[in-house]
Scaffold this motif. Structure first.
Motif, PDB file in Angstrom:
ATOM      1  N   ASP A 332       0.857  -1.188   0.000  1.00 55.71           N
ATOM      2  CA  ASP A 332       0.000   0.000   0.000  1.00 55.71           C
ATOM      3  C   ASP A 332       0.895   1.242   0.000  1.00 55.71           C
ATOM      4  N   ALA A 333       1.058   1.871  -1.185  1.00 58.15           N
ATOM      5  CA  ALA A 333       1.972   3.005  -1.310  1.00 58.15           C
ATOM      6  C   ALA A 333       1.529   4.177  -0.453  1.00 58.15           C
ATOM      7  N   ASP A 334       0.215   4.445  -0.414  1.00 58.11           N
ATOM      8  CA  ASP A 334      -0.266   5.586   0.367  1.00 58.11           C
ATOM      9  C   ASP A 334      -0.009   5.384   1.855  1.00 58.11           C
ATOM     10  N   ALA A 335      -0.311   4.166   2.344  1.00 56.15           N
ATOM     11  CA  ALA A 335      -0.056   3.878   3.760  1.00 56.15           C
ATOM     12  C   ALA A 335       1.429   3.913   4.061  1.00 56.15           C
ATOM     13  N   SER A 336       2.235   3.442   3.114  1.00 56.35           N
ATOM     14  CA  SER A 336       3.687   3.456   3.303  1.00 56.35           C
ATOM     15  C   SER A 336       4.196   4.885   3.362  1.00 56.35           C
ATOM     16  N   ASN A 337       3.609   5.749   2.559  1.00 56.15           N
ATOM     17  CA  ASN A 337       4.020   7.153   2.562  1.00 56.15           C
ATOM     18  C   ASN A 337       3.670   7.812   3.890  1.00 56.15           C
ATOM     19  N   VAL A 338       2.445   7.566   4.381  1.00 56.76           N
ATOM     20  CA  VAL A 338       2.028   8.124   5.666  1.00 56.76           C
ATOM     21  C   VAL A 338       2.969   7.657   6.774  1.00 56.76           C
ATOM     22  N   ARG A 339       3.318   6.389   6.758  1.00 59.17           N
ATOM     23  CA  ARG A 339       4.219   5.828   7.758  1.00 59.17           C
ATOM     24  C   ARG A 339       5.608   6.466   7.681  1.00 59.17           C
ATOM     25  N   LYS A 340       6.108   6.617   6.464  1.00 59.02           N
ATOM     26  CA  LYS A 340       7.445   7.178   6.273  1.00 59.02           C
ATOM     27  C   LYS A 340       7.501   8.622   6.765  1.00 59.02           C
ATOM     28  N   LEU A 341       6.466   9.417   6.438  1.00 60.73           N
ATOM     29  CA  LEU A 341       6.432  10.805   6.884  1.00 60.73           C
ATOM     30  C   LEU A 341       6.391  10.877   8.407  1.00 60.73           C
ATOM     31  N   ALA A 342       5.599  10.009   9.007  1.00 62.35           N
ATOM     32  CA  ALA A 342       5.485  10.010  10.462  1.00 62.35           C
ATOM     33  C   ALA A 342       6.803   9.620  11.113  1.00 62.35           C
ATOM     34  N   LEU A 343       7.431   8.570  10.614  1.00 64.03           N
ATOM     35  CA  LEU A 343       8.688   8.114  11.211  1.00 64.03           C
ATOM     36  C   LEU A 343       9.799   9.135  11.039  1.00 64.03           C
ATOM     37  N   ALA A 344       9.789   9.852   9.919  1.00 64.20           N
ATOM     38  CA  ALA A 344      10.823  10.883   9.717  1.00 64.20           C
ATOM     39  C   ALA A 344      10.711  11.973  10.771  1.00 64.20           C
ATOM     40  N   ALA A 345       9.462  12.466  10.982  1.00 64.66           N
ATOM     41  CA  ALA A 345       9.269  13.527  11.975  1.00 64.66           C
ATOM     42  C   ALA A 345       9.521  13.012  13.389  1.00 64.66           C
ATOM     43  N   LEU A 346       9.052  11.824  13.681  1.00 64.10           N
ATOM     44  CA  LEU A 346       9.254  11.258  15.017  1.00 64.10           C
ATOM     45  C   LEU A 346      10.723  10.988  15.291  1.00 64.10           C
TER      46      LEU A 346
END
Length: 691
Positions: A332-346
């Motif tokens: 799921d590219a969209d879910a993967s993108n959301v996860r990646k953005l969150a992990l980067a900020a966190l």
């Protein structure tokens, strides 16, 4: 295998100089040979090349020859966008055309920047924003931000590079963030639905097949610090504007925590994990904001119990969010993108909190990082953490396995390369001085200090320092005027005596003035006062973009330009439009500057002179850069006026003056004003078409 059949560096330099309509410069030839020798011997070289030497050509010719002969890539790094553009838009195209015949093919080049500088097609098409501000729900709303984002959508249909610098006029940082991602946030070309048409990947691909890649010190620092390479494979780096390398690397390595940054990370986390877990991070951020609001801005040698608790709460809440997000859903590219953005900020929030807590634990004399709280006017407070020194990083990651050429018009302080060598992590030459080569003394090795024995020769980077001088006849072309009769500068703005001195100098020069101030407050105070006292046009930094102000200043010989730090370097206005450079005071760092004060204390703890090593050296570099704005061609003439009498009266004045070009010196104001009046009259007699 390198192609040895190519013409020599000296032959190629002669061809290039002739093709570009120049003349032979001994300093340029010496520098080119020094760069060639460094490349061939796998040693490093630091070259001080004064204005007018033609240093760009001096390092580009041997760099291009090496790239073509060895079928490899050479990286050229600069501190300023202006020099990047000069290299890519002017120097390299002309040089490539000139050397095509002798080299048997046209040399190639490209510019490479950090991923954040390129438009992200995936983020553009998904509409994912960095914040949940109401104005961002609809990127095409009628708000100012919405109009800018709409313009970015239109530009995306036209651009072939996605490079932010090609968007004219530009957009705000907040608008650009809606269509760009950092390296941490990127999904990766292999997994991103838009990976096949990614601008950043295309730039990297282009850079991987050229002879010369032009980049900036920030990307060079990131490439050194990250575990994955950002630059193409290379064995030679040229660091131009090397005097600024340490500050740029330090800036990249500086972490920050604020309530807004924590809140943004919590919002991203809320899209990828249980909202209750994300809310705990948001609450921790609010708590941090309240504690910071009650804390005085300053360097923090110790965290108060409340502040330590708040930072710890942010660290733990960020870690809990990371744990709650769980594994990636690769299908799921969209879910993967959301996860990646969150992990980067966190990740940034968590890691910076960890650094801040760890930085204040060791005894002060043993600390490697500095923590401070800042609270600029009209902005929320924030915590910062920065390395005390970056020499170890540069020594290991920059100088370790490649040849590095460092160059600038200002690399020696007090007549020696020692100060910058230490900052770069290079061993100091016991007998080194400008123009002399040398190898490190074994006693300088930290291993030798620790165990009483000299380390193997291979344990230290081997380098040489070389000052090739300048074609300028400084004593005949320029005057250094120090206003010894003025009172020492105070803390309450410019004294009226300073404003009177500036007025008299500008009137004598007939305008034609670049005035450099140590603070924006002083620049604006002087501009406001002088507009009522002089008849010449007066521009002040902040009235428009810096580039536009410099263009206006150069276009009208009678115009004056007042400004601060960014004008001390990079302003290149030859001819009669600039015949007077005014410096209001010696540009020491502020006494309460957290990083500078911590570095001074660390030097003193080791038995050194913290003031001379940090504050005076910082001032010397900047003062030399400012004075360097005066003479840009061999026909230029003018006066550098330093209003701070301490340059003539203080014990450290000799050290500072030794870093300046060898102008003819005076402390007599009438001598300076008379020279300016003669220059003004001479400029008036020369028809504009003849200049």
């Amino acid at each position: 295998m390198a192609d040895s059949s190519l013409p020599s560096v000296s032959e190629l330099l002669a061809v290039a100089v002739a093709a570009l309509g120049g003349s032979e410069r001994p300093g340029q030839a010496r520098m080119a040979e020094a760069v060639r020798e460094a490349i061939e011997t796998d040693e490093h070289v630091a070259v001080q090349a004064g204005t007018g030497t033609g240093k760009s050509l001096a390092y580009l010719v041997p760099a291009i020859r090496h790239a073509v002969a060895a079928e490899t890539t050479v990286v050229v790094s600069t501190a300023t966008i202006a020099l990047q553009r000069q290299l890519v838009d002017r120097d390299l195209p002309r040089l490539a055309e000139a050397l095509t015949g002798p080299l048997g093919r046209a040399p190639t080049f490209a510019i490479l920047k950090g991923r954040r500088n390129y438009l992200c097609r995936y983020k553009l098409t998904t509409g994912a924003s960095d914040d949940d501000e109401p104005a961002l729900f609809d990127p095409r709303s009628v708000s100012s931000l919405g109009r800018q984002v709409a313009r970015l959508h239109e530009w995306a249909e036209e651009t072939t590079t996605g490079d932010r610098d090609e968007l004219v006029p530009g957009v705000s940082e907040l608008a650009w963030r809606q269509v760009s991602v950092s390296a941490r946030e990127c999904l990766g070309a292999g997994r991103c639905p838009s990976g096949g048409e990614c601008f950043a990947e295309q730039a990297r691909e282009d850079a991987g097949h050229v002879d010369v890649v032009v980049t900036n010190h920030a990307l060079l620092a990131i490439d050194a610090m990250e575990s994955f390479p950002l630059l193409p494979e290379h064995d030679v780096i040229v660091v131009d504007e090397a005097h600024d390398l340490v500050d740029r690397v330090t800036s990249v390595a500086t972490g920050q925590l604020s309530e807004a940054l924590v809140a943004a990370a919590a919002r991203r986390a809320g899209r990828a994990c249980d909202q209750e877990v994300a809310d705990r991070l948001a609450e921790a951020g609010e708590g941090l904001g309240l504690i910071m609001a009650d804390t005085e801005p300053a360097r923090l040698d110790h965290l108060s119990e409340a502040l330590e608790g708040a930072v710890t709460a942010v660290r733990d809440a960020a870690h809990a969010c990371v744990t709650a997000i769980g594994p990636d859903r690769k299908d799921d590219a969209d879910a993967s993108n959301v996860r990646k953005l969150a992990l980067a900020a966190l990740g940034e929030v968590h890691d910076d909190a960890v650094r801040m807590l760890a930085a204040v634990q060791p005894p002060i004399a043993e600390r490697r990082e500095v923590v401070w709280l800042s609270s600029p006017p009209s902005q929320a407070p924030s915590l910062h953490v920065a390395p005390m020194e970056v020499g170890g990083l540069l020594r290991e990651r920059l100088f370790g396995d490649r040849t590095v050429v460092l160059t600038s018009a200002t690399l020696t302080l007090g007549g020696a390369f020692d100060h910058l060598a230490r900052q770069w992590g290079l061993p100091v030459h016991r007998k080194d001085h400008p123009g002399q080569t040398g190898h490190p003394d074994p006693r300088d090795r930290p291993e030798a200090v620790a165990d009483g024995e000299s380390a193997p020769a291979s344990a230290e980077p081997v380098w040489r320092g070389l000052d090739v001088g300048s074609p300028f006849d400084y004593p005949r072309s320029g005057i250094l005027y120090v206003a010894r009769h003025l009172p020492p500068p105070g803390r309450d703005g410019l004294a009226d005596a300073y404003l009177t001195e500036i007025t008299e100098l500008i009137q004598a020069a007939g305008g034609r003035t670049l005035a450099l101030f140590s603070s924006m407050r002083a620049a604006k105070q002087a501009a406001e006062a002088l507009r009522e006292r002089i008849e010449h046009p007066l521009l002040c930094q902040g009235d428009d973009s810096t580039g536009q102000l410099v263009r206006e200043f150069a276009a009208d010989e009678r115009t004056c330009l007042f400004g601060t730090l960014s004008l001390w370097q990079g302003v290149d206005v030859p001819g009669p439009a600039l015949q007077l450079v005014i410096v209001d005071r010696i540009p020491f760092p502020r006494p309460d500057d957290p990083l500078a004060s911590a570095r001074q204390r660390a030097v003193a703890a080791r038995g050194g002179n913290g003031f001379m090593s940090v504050a005076a050296s910082h001032a010397a570099l900047l003062l030399a850069q400012g004075a360097g704005r005066l003479l840009r061609t061999t026909s230029d003439r003018g006066v550098v006026a330093v209003l701070d009498p301490r340059l003539a009266t203080a014990r450290y004045g000799g050290f500072l003056r030794a870093t300046l070009p060898p102008f003819w010196a005076t402390t007599d104001p009438e001598v300076a004003r008379a020279a300016l009046r003669r220059l003004d009259a001479a400029a008036e007699r020369v028809p504009e078409a003849a200049r």
